[in-house]
Motif scaffolding. Structure first.
Motif, short mmCIF file in Angstrom:
data_model
loop_
_atom_site.label_atom_id
_atom_site.label_comp_id
_atom_site.label_asym_id
_atom_site.label_seq_id
_atom_site.Cartn_x
_atom_site.Cartn_y
_atom_site.Cartn_z
N LEU A 38 3.81 46.48 48.99
CA LEU A 38 4.81 46.89 47.78
C LEU A 38 3.70 46.32 46.52
O LEU A 38 3.60 45.15 46.32
N VAL A 39 2.98 47.45 45.83
CA VAL A 39 1.89 47.05 44.93
C VAL A 39 2.73 46.70 43.64
O VAL A 39 2.33 45.94 42.90
N VAL A 40 3.56 47.76 43.13
CA VAL A 40 4.36 47.70 41.97
C VAL A 40 5.63 47.91 42.31
O VAL A 40 6.07 48.95 42.75
N PRO A 41 6.49 46.86 41.98
CA PRO A 41 7.92 46.66 42.47
C PRO A 41 8.58 48.07 41.68
O PRO A 41 9.62 48.64 41.98
N GLY A 42 8.07 48.03 40.38
CA GLY A 42 8.68 49.21 39.65
C GLY A 42 10.06 48.85 38.78
O GLY A 42 10.25 47.60 39.01
N ALA A 43 10.82 49.79 38.54
CA ALA A 43 11.85 49.53 37.61
C ALA A 43 12.66 50.65 37.60
O ALA A 43 12.44 51.76 38.09
N PRO A 44 14.18 50.66 37.32
CA PRO A 44 14.98 51.63 36.86
C PRO A 44 14.51 52.41 35.82
O PRO A 44 13.74 51.58 35.05
N VAL A 45 15.08 53.51 35.27
CA VAL A 45 14.42 54.26 34.21
C VAL A 45 15.73 54.82 33.52
O VAL A 45 16.75 55.12 34.29
N GLY A 46 15.60 54.94 32.36
CA GLY A 46 16.74 55.58 31.49
C GLY A 46 16.64 56.94 31.50
O GLY A 46 15.98 57.80 32.19
N LEU A 47 17.50 57.91 30.91
CA LEU A 47 17.42 59.14 30.90
C LEU A 47 16.32 59.75 30.43
O LEU A 47 15.65 59.46 29.44
N SER A 48 15.88 60.60 31.19
CA SER A 48 14.59 61.18 30.79
C SER A 48 14.78 62.54 30.02
O SER A 48 16.03 63.25 30.05
N ARG A 49 13.89 62.97 29.40
CA ARG A 49 13.90 64.24 28.61
C ARG A 49 12.77 65.24 29.22
O ARG A 49 11.48 64.62 29.60
N THR A 50 13.11 66.57 29.42
CA THR A 50 12.02 67.16 29.94
C THR A 50 11.32 68.15 28.81
O THR A 50 11.73 68.88 28.10
#
Length: 104
Positions: A38-50
């Protein structure tokens, strides 16, 4: 060693504090089990826009991203094997897209 991004899709927000604790324990256990891979645990993200030629859509696209992590693995199959134990996959409420990060 090659790196892979885990793009999480789906999942749901826990409805109770007890459920939230259970989900966080599952994620913590899975991530600890990945060890140094595991290099970058990361995170949840919010609503994205396309963003596209015709403008910007606020709906997050056809399969909205809900989070990410970065792992190291010998190959994509090994990375996919790691992702099979992700809590979202095990609980059946999401999926993990596995893509190699190409070094430029």
């Amino acid at each position: 060693m090659p790196q892979f991004i885990f793009a999480y899709h789906g999942g749901k927000t826990p409805e109770t504090e007890a459920e939230a604790s259970k989900v966080m324990a599952a994620w913590s256990s899975w991530m600890e089990g990945l060890g140094q891979a595991l290099v970058v645990p990361g995170a949840p993200v919010g609503l994205s826009r396309t963003v596209h030629h015709g403008g910007v859509d606020d709906n997050g696209g056809a399969n909205p991203l809900s989070g990410y992590s970065i792992v190291e693995a010998p190959d994509q199959q090994a990375a996919c094997d790691m992702a099979k134990d992700c809590p979202m996959v095990v609980m059946g409420d999401g999926s993990v897209e596995v893509a190699e990060i190409i070094e430029m």
